[in-house]
Every structure is written in structure tokens, then in C-alpha cells.
Design a protein around this motif. Sequence first.
Motif: not given
Length: 119
Positions: A38-51
Motif C-alpha cells: 500500500i505504501w509503495s503504491g503497488k496496490m494503487h491502480g487495480w483498474n487498468r487505467n491507473g495501472m
Amino acid sequence: MPTAAMLDDLPKGAWIAMMVIGFIVFWPIGLGILFYMIWSGKMHGWNRNGMRSCSSQFRRHRSSGNSAFDNYRDEALKRLEEEQKAFGEFMERLRRAKDQNEFDQFMAERNAQTGSPAN
């Protein structure tokens, strides 16, 4: 390659597997991995556009060691991003035109049923 760089290059699925194994072995390990993700942003962008946007920004700043290739890659990525934006705008115009057409058809059918003139 340093260990930290190797860990950063792991795909999200590998991180999730490590987290699950961490929870099975000793729950604070799994919790620590979850907090790191969560802190590093690896959980950010579960949707395709964010990823897609996160990965393209990350890769844009990594150097291959060859400045000519880096310049070519940056120009190609910029061109592709512009094309993607233009295509998105085109698709939005198509959706709006389709919606307007369906609404006009609905209004025409409704006016034909009620016998009132169109506005």
C-alpha cells in the motif's frame, strides 16, 4: 542487480503470493508486506487505467544507458499517449452521438404516440 531493484520489478501477483505466504507463516509478516504494498503504491491502480499510467510514468524515468534510445522511446511513448488521448476523445464523441440519436428516436416515437409536435 541489487535485491531492492529485483523486488521492485516483481509483478503484482508475486507480491500477493508473498503476502499470502507471509500471513500463513507468521501473520505480522503478511501484514508488513500488505502495508509495504500500500505504501509503495503497488496496490494503487487495480483498474487498468491507473495501472497503465503508473507503469508508463515509472518506465519513462528509467534509463536504458543509451541516450539515443531513451530519446526515441520517450518520443514514441509521448506519441502513443497522444494517440490514446485522441482515440478516447473520439470514442466519447461516438458515445455522445449514439446517445443523442437514441434520445431523438425515443422522442420521435413518443411524439408519434401522443400526437404532439416535436420541439
